[in-house]
Motif scaffolding. Sequence first.
Motif, PDB file in Angstrom:
ATOM      1  N   THR A  80      30.083 -51.502  -9.750  1.00 41.05           N
ATOM      2  CA  THR A  80      30.045 -50.266 -10.536  1.00 41.05           C
ATOM      3  C   THR A  80      28.921 -50.292 -11.554  1.00 41.05           C
ATOM      4  N   TRP A 107      26.468 -47.264 -14.328  1.00 43.56           N
ATOM      5  CA  TRP A 107      26.155 -45.889 -14.720  1.00 43.56           C
ATOM      6  C   TRP A 107      24.711 -45.810 -15.207  1.00 43.56           C
ATOM      7  N   THR A 139      28.436 -44.989 -10.440  1.00 42.49           N
ATOM      8  CA  THR A 139      28.466 -45.480  -9.066  1.00 42.49           C
ATOM      9  C   THR A 139      29.606 -46.465  -8.843  1.00 42.49           C
ATOM     10  N   ALA A 140      30.119 -46.435  -7.621  1.00 44.03           N
ATOM     11  CA  ALA A 140      31.077 -47.429  -7.128  1.00 44.03           C
ATOM     12  C   ALA A 140      30.608 -47.752  -5.718  1.00 44.03           C
ATOM     13  N   THR A 169      35.562 -49.859 -16.818  1.00 39.95           N
ATOM     14  CA  THR A 169      35.077 -49.033 -15.717  1.00 39.95           C
ATOM     15  C   THR A 169      35.762 -47.672 -15.817  1.00 39.95           C
ATOM     16  N   LEU A 187      34.369 -40.697  -6.279  1.00 37.70           N
ATOM     17  CA  LEU A 187      34.153 -41.936  -7.028  1.00 37.70           C
ATOM     18  C   LEU A 187      35.489 -42.607  -7.325  1.00 37.70           C
ATOM     19  N   LEU A 206      37.124 -46.260  -6.046  1.00 31.58           N
ATOM     20  CA  LEU A 206      37.640 -47.264  -6.972  1.00 31.58           C
ATOM     21  C   LEU A 206      39.105 -47.624  -6.684  1.00 31.58           C
TER      22      LEU A 206
END
Length: 138
Positions: A108, A110, A125-126, A76, A19, A23
């Motif tokens: 992004t 969650w 998530t990304a 983030t 992850l 990013l």
Amino acid sequence: MPNFSGNWRMKSSENFEELLKALGVNVMLRKIAVAAASKPAVEIRQEGESFYIKTSTTVRTTEISFSIGQEFEEQTVDGRPCKSLAKWASENKMVCEQRLLRGEGPRTGWSRELTNDGELILTMTADDVVCTRVYVRE
């Protein structure tokens, strides 16, 4: 309504470094973050649809307060400021979409879900990279 309140200890984590890589976090910072985030302490306080979530690691502590259905500001996973909106996806699961306040980056978000056996599942998530962390109440 589910009760997310409590102090939570992480039981397992999958794809956290992947992850961070998605990013754009450099390899040195990823190694530090992975080590620091291996045993996060999470405190959640809930009153109805209002939440306070504090996540503490040896390197960084984050605190967010929000209500379901109301936009709020947070950061983030890699520390960029964003606007977020949490909604109920099901009876025991909230999902949150994040929108960067400036700059470009992956999409992004969650989610947090309480399972029938009392575990808390956090997904971050990304774009298409998903990190899953499972927590148990202390």
